[in-house]
Design an enzyme around this catalytic site. Sequence first.
Site, PDB file in Angstrom:
ATOM      1  N   CYS A  16     -12.043 -41.638  57.977  1.00 42.83           N
ATOM      2  CA  CYS A  16     -13.258 -41.206  58.666  1.00 42.83           C
ATOM      3  C   CYS A  16     -12.993 -40.723  60.091  1.00 42.83           C
ATOM      4  CB  CYS A  16     -14.271 -42.347  58.688  1.00 42.83           C
ATOM      5  SG  CYS A  16     -15.858 -41.870  59.415  1.00 42.83           S
ATOM      6  N   CYS A  46     -32.823 -41.133  50.526  1.00 40.60           N
ATOM      7  CA  CYS A  46     -31.690 -42.042  50.413  1.00 40.60           C
ATOM      8  C   CYS A  46     -31.261 -42.420  51.825  1.00 40.60           C
ATOM      9  CB  CYS A  46     -30.541 -41.367  49.666  1.00 40.60           C
ATOM     10  SG  CYS A  46     -29.044 -42.381  49.543  1.00 40.60           S
ATOM     11  N   CYS A  80     -18.459 -45.619  66.078  1.00 40.84           N
ATOM     12  CA  CYS A  80     -18.370 -46.619  65.017  1.00 40.84           C
ATOM     13  C   CYS A  80     -17.224 -47.587  65.268  1.00 40.84           C
ATOM     14  CB  CYS A  80     -18.178 -45.922  63.665  1.00 40.84           C
ATOM     15  SG  CYS A  80     -18.178 -47.105  62.286  1.00 40.84           S
ATOM     16  N   ARG A 120     -22.162 -37.058  41.100  1.00 40.38           N
ATOM     17  CA  ARG A 120     -22.333 -36.032  42.121  1.00 40.38           C
ATOM     18  C   ARG A 120     -20.990 -35.555  42.648  1.00 40.38           C
ATOM     19  NH1 ARG A 120     -24.922 -38.561  46.608  1.00 40.38           N
ATOM     20  NH2 ARG A 120     -26.486 -38.968  45.030  1.00 40.38           N
ATOM     21  N   CYS A 160     -30.761 -37.411  52.490  1.00 38.35           N
ATOM     22  CA  CYS A 160     -29.921 -38.567  52.753  1.00 38.35           C
ATOM     23  C   CYS A 160     -29.760 -38.792  54.261  1.00 38.35           C
ATOM     24  CB  CYS A 160     -28.554 -38.372  52.118  1.00 38.35           C
ATOM     25  SG  CYS A 160     -28.617 -37.942  50.358  1.00 38.35           S
ATOM     26  N   CYS A 180     -26.801 -46.403  45.012  1.00 37.22           N
ATOM     27  CA  CYS A 180     -25.907 -45.250  45.017  1.00 37.22           C
ATOM     28  C   CYS A 180     -24.574 -45.721  45.555  1.00 37.22           C
ATOM     29  CB  CYS A 180     -26.491 -44.134  45.882  1.00 37.22           C
ATOM     30  SG  CYS A 180     -25.394 -42.723  46.134  1.00 37.22           S
ATOM     31  N   CYS A 196     -12.003 -47.350  59.254  1.00 37.37           N
ATOM     32  CA  CYS A 196     -11.784 -46.664  57.980  1.00 37.37           C
ATOM     33  C   CYS A 196     -10.843 -45.472  58.177  1.00 37.37           C
ATOM     34  CB  CYS A 196     -13.112 -46.191  57.403  1.00 37.37           C
ATOM     35  SG  CYS A 196     -14.323 -47.526  57.201  1.00 37.37           S
TER      36      CYS A 196
END
Length: 325
Positions: A71, A140, A64, A270, A108, A200, A68
């Site tokens: 992460c 999702c 990636c 959640r 998901c 979401c 962030c």
Amino acid sequence: MEWQSLAEKALSGGRLTLEEGLAVLEADNDEVLLIMNAAFTVRKHFYGKKVKLNMIINAKSGLCPEDCGYCSQSIVSTAPVKKYTLLDKETLLDGAREAMARKAGTYCIVAAGKGPTDKELNQVVDAVREIRETMPLKICACLGILKDDQAKRLAEAGVHRYNHNLNTSKANYSSITTTHTYDQRVETVEKVKTHGMSPCSGVIIGMGETNQEIVEMAYALRELDADSIPINFLNAIPGTPLEHAGRTPSMKGLKVLALFRFICPSKEIRVAGGREVNLRTLQPLSLFAANSLFVGDYLTTAGQEVSSDHQIIEDLGFEIELNAL
């Protein structure tokens, strides 16, 4: 503070003031059971004792370009995580079958990256179509920032819901990542809604935000009208910029969940990533405010045994809501 008055305010359509929200987060721990009881009044009104289960598959790991700080898959992380391109169709189908075995109603499909390439989108669309044709699952997708035509294609393929978390407050955002903006995340959630997918969007608690910013996050998600709000608690992974961040105290985590229930009363709340290491033995109490769980492992961190989550639900006298969105 009369905590039950906050439940009554939420049920009548009112919005907590900043002062009321801060009172929840800053309450003495002796008040937590009373706060959770008030939150349960709201949760029970909208969801009874049902619990929605969701399962994640890490469809593309690492690789990636984003920075962030939380992460393990980001370009600035040195954490030893698996790195692979988007999983093939059969592996994604196997994941859907596993979701059903775990009694998850929502599957998901999550891929690391700023946004999907056309090839990756084609792979996801192909898998989604077959899952929709062969299994009674809600789907999702979480693939990053979307172009308009990409959102349209996912919706047409049968994706029910799209996840794109705000993660933190607008004021705190630049301290967490610099390779995209808070506003870009909001724009993606709005785009998803435009194409008929259920939005979401949630947060990660424990990234240096103030209590006022936590209240502001809840306000932002109320304004965004997110249908599902995952509340993650930072699991500080060695090799990431936030590796030395402390855990959120368990009692504070319960107050956060209650706060989001009061401010977003009718929405799916959640208990998501990091619950095992932050809430620890208090996890069962979380379901008096939240009505949804992830079951199994997360993206690069382990969850607890699925049987343990099923046991928690049974012991509380709650029930799993099958095929729930």
